[in-house]
Structure formats: C-alpha cells, structure tokens
Design a protein around this motif. Sequence first.
Motif, short mmCIF file in Angstrom:
data_model
loop_
_atom_site.label_atom_id
_atom_site.label_comp_id
_atom_site.label_asym_id
_atom_site.label_seq_id
_atom_site.Cartn_x
_atom_site.Cartn_y
_atom_site.Cartn_z
N TYR A 85 -18.57 121.21 10.32
CA TYR A 85 -19.15 122.42 9.73
C TYR A 85 -19.02 122.42 8.21
O TYR A 85 -19.93 122.86 7.48
CB TYR A 85 -18.47 123.67 10.29
CG TYR A 85 -18.82 124.00 11.72
CD1 TYR A 85 -20.14 124.19 12.11
CD2 TYR A 85 -17.83 124.15 12.68
CE1 TYR A 85 -20.46 124.51 13.41
CE2 TYR A 85 -18.14 124.47 13.99
CZ TYR A 85 -19.46 124.65 14.35
OH TYR A 85 -19.78 124.96 15.65
N PRO A 96 -25.76 126.09 10.61
CA PRO A 96 -25.17 125.51 11.83
C PRO A 96 -23.88 126.18 12.27
O PRO A 96 -23.58 126.24 13.47
CB PRO A 96 -24.93 124.05 11.43
CG PRO A 96 -25.93 123.79 10.35
CD PRO A 96 -26.05 125.08 9.60
N ASN A 99 -24.92 129.36 14.20
CA ASN A 99 -25.94 129.20 15.22
C ASN A 99 -25.30 129.11 16.60
O ASN A 99 -24.50 128.21 16.87
CB ASN A 99 -26.74 127.91 14.95
CG ASN A 99 -27.97 127.82 15.83
OD1 ASN A 99 -28.05 128.45 16.88
ND2 ASN A 99 -28.95 127.05 15.40
N ASN A 102 -24.61 125.88 18.58
CA ASN A 102 -23.51 124.97 18.23
C ASN A 102 -22.14 125.50 18.64
O ASN A 102 -21.13 124.86 18.39
CB ASN A 102 -23.51 124.74 16.71
CG ASN A 102 -24.79 124.11 16.23
OD1 ASN A 102 -25.35 123.24 16.91
ND2 ASN A 102 -25.28 124.52 15.08
N TRP A 103 -22.09 126.69 19.23
CA TRP A 103 -20.81 127.27 19.59
C TRP A 103 -20.33 126.73 20.93
O TRP A 103 -21.14 126.49 21.83
CB TRP A 103 -20.90 128.78 19.67
CG TRP A 103 -21.17 129.43 18.34
CD1 TRP A 103 -21.08 128.85 17.11
CD2 TRP A 103 -21.59 130.78 18.12
NE1 TRP A 103 -21.41 129.74 16.13
CE2 TRP A 103 -21.73 130.94 16.72
CE3 TRP A 103 -21.86 131.86 18.96
CZ2 TRP A 103 -22.13 132.14 16.16
CZ3 TRP A 103 -22.25 133.04 18.40
CH2 TRP A 103 -22.38 133.20 17.01
#
Length: 437
Positions: A85, A96, A99, A102-103
């Motif tokens: 990140y 990102p 978003n 992406n978690w």
Amino acid sequence: MGDFLPYTDDGDILLDPLGTMVSLAVLVVLALAVSRSRTPRDLKRVLYLAIALRGAGALARYMILFGIYGGSGDARLYYRGGLIYAGELWKLNPGPLFNPINWQGGIWHGTQFVYFPAAFVTAFTGPSMLGAFIIFSLFAFAGLYGFLVAFRRSYPHVSAARYARWLFFFPALWYWPSSIGKEAIVLLGLGMCIAGYIGRSERINWPLFLAGLFLIYGVRPQVLVVVLASLIAGHGLSLLSHRWTPRHILQAVALAAAAVVGVGVAMQAEGVESFSVEGVQGYIEEEGARELGGESAIAPVEIGVAGAPVALINVLLRPFPWEAHNPMALFASLQMIGFWAIVWVRRRQFVQVLRHWRSDRLIRVAIPFVLLYSLALGFVVANMGLIDRQRIFIFPFLFLLAEAAPVSRIRTAPVVRRAWTREPRRRRAEAAEQSST
C-alpha cells in the motif's frame, strides 16, 4: 544474528538503516518534547526511560520474531501488506488502500484495519520492519500515556510516577504491543477513550473519546462491546451515588446512545444474530471453537455461570509454572506470579480502593472492564499463548487499583486518625476521674 540482517531469503527489507534512523529520530523528538513540558521531574525521568524502552521493546519483538519463530507471524504479514500500500501512497495514489476489492475478506475492520496504519507508517519509515515496529510501539506508548493523563486528572493530589512505572515498565505492556499488530492499535484506542472520558472538569472530551472507540471497533469490535458496557455501568453508578445535574444526565444519554449504536454495529460485525442470551452464547461457542488447538491449547471453558470461575482463573492466573512448555510460557507464568506479588504487597491499597470504588469515576469503569473482559476472553479463547497476548488490556486498569487515591478516601482518613488519637485521651481522662473519686 545472521537471520536478522538485513534481508530475508525472499527479499524482505528488514533493517533499512534510513527507515530505522527515522524512527529513532522520532523517539528523540518525543524525549525533547517531554523535557520542555511542565511534567514533574520524577515523572519526566520515568517518561525518558519509557521512550527508550519503546525502541528496545521493538528490537526485542523483532529479534524474537526471527530468532525463535523463524520470521513467521502476523507482524510480518502486516509489514508486507503495508509496504504494498505504501508503494501506492508514495505515488500519491491512495485509491488501492481504500478500495474494498483489495481488502481482506472485503471488510475494512478486523485484520484488514491493521493494514491502514501499517501503510502510512511504512510510507513514513520506508522499507524497514524494525522502523515500523518502533512507530507502532509508540502507538502503544500514546495509549498508555492516555491512561496516565486520566490518572493525573483523577488524582491530582498524588504523584503519578509510580503508576507510570507500572504502565511503561511492566513486561507485557512493554513487549506485546511493540510490533505491527492489533495490540498496539487497541491499546492506543483504549488510552484515547479513557483520557477522553476523564476529560477536564469532569467533562467528556467527545472527539477524543469517539476516536478511541473507533480504533477499538476497527480492530476488535468485541472489545468495543466490553468497553461500552463498562462505561455505561460506571456512569450509571455515578447517577445513583451523586446529585443529578443536567450535564450528568446529558452525558448519560449521549453515552447510552453511543453504546446502543456501538454495540449494535459491533455485534453485527461479529455475526451475533441477536442480543438474546442464546445469540451471545452461540457466538461465544463459535469463537471458542476457532481458538482451539496449538501447542498452548487448554481445555475449553463451559459456557455459563458454572464456567465463569474457570474463565477468570485462566485469564488472571494461568499459565502455572508446571504448565510452561517453552521459554515464552515460562516467562508469562513468572510475570503473572510477579503481578500477584505486587497485589499482595499493595493489598491494603487494593482494599481501600475497593471500599471507595463507587465514589471514584475512573475506578467505576476499571472494575467492570476487568471483570467483563476477563470473562469474555476466558470464555472465547482456549489457548494460553493468545490469552497472554490479549490480556494486556486489563493491566492498566488493574494497576489503577494499586495506585488510585479516591478523594473520599483522602477525606475520611484524617477523621479515622483523629478517632484513634482521641481514644487514649478519653481513657486517660476516665482514669484520672476515677482516681480523683
């Protein structure tokens, strides 16, 4: 030491000199801020050593992670994710990070929440795991400082240096939250919450208080439930034992509203279907099943009133020395023996505080939290390693019982002393009267 410096076989940068120096510079700046503050001299000395120990604690966590566990642990996963990140943050592209695709698991709280501060910390320190450990360790330091602020506001008539020594030098509070992980963030949230609740002139500092609750919820929603229940219990007792004022009533209403919303959201996040006894019991049984297994596994606790004493023993006493199967377990056992030795030495203080607990705003929150959190942890977790790691949150409250000085106790003490000193005079007067007759 060859395993620690400076890269791993798979390319992780662990000891980038620049990133580590940046973190050490933060420690120096913090020490300078303490030196220029109006903090009492004895407390300043404690804070200087505490700041230095944050760096030492991060180094100890780092060396044990790679020296004993071969680099396997959650802290390394958080570091790697944070670096990914951070690479986007360096490009001024935070998209990102926020978003949901992406978690982890598609949700922002829980484990995923740790990646948010990890991203910003590694963006600040650069690719240095030790540097990131130091900054996270300072998160824990800030949380413990929040407890110290609440102590000084509650008991301005006593020195806070001794309470500060327990906070900053007790091994569990020094070691476990000194790496990238949930413990440092929850401890920071707890400290903010308590410092906000014990605001100036008995006013709640709502921004600080709510920010602390948010951090706790972000990492461990179930802990938020315990915190809110303790606060409601403590504030409710204050309404019963003090004169009702509009401010107290408004604070109670606001706290109740925050508790209803917070508990509801936390329960939903944890998958508890209802507030009924069956719903909570089902959650505990499900969570308990997840935490079984491993070398440090212990027998699961029976859910219900009958299992409550066992849950408290597991959290407040174990592991016993004969149960230690590795150096870390032995250390945890010796630490709990040391803690109860402190309780024995300070037993008169504990008794005095417990006698006056209803008159003290901070103690009214501390006692419910210790009991509720110990029960919840004892019911849910059946692994001594996890218990040792997650029980650190009760120690700042327990040390309050060892060092607090409720005002009502201070006011009543001289009366008691006068009664003791007058007794011989009365007896002497009676003896003189009898001899004269």
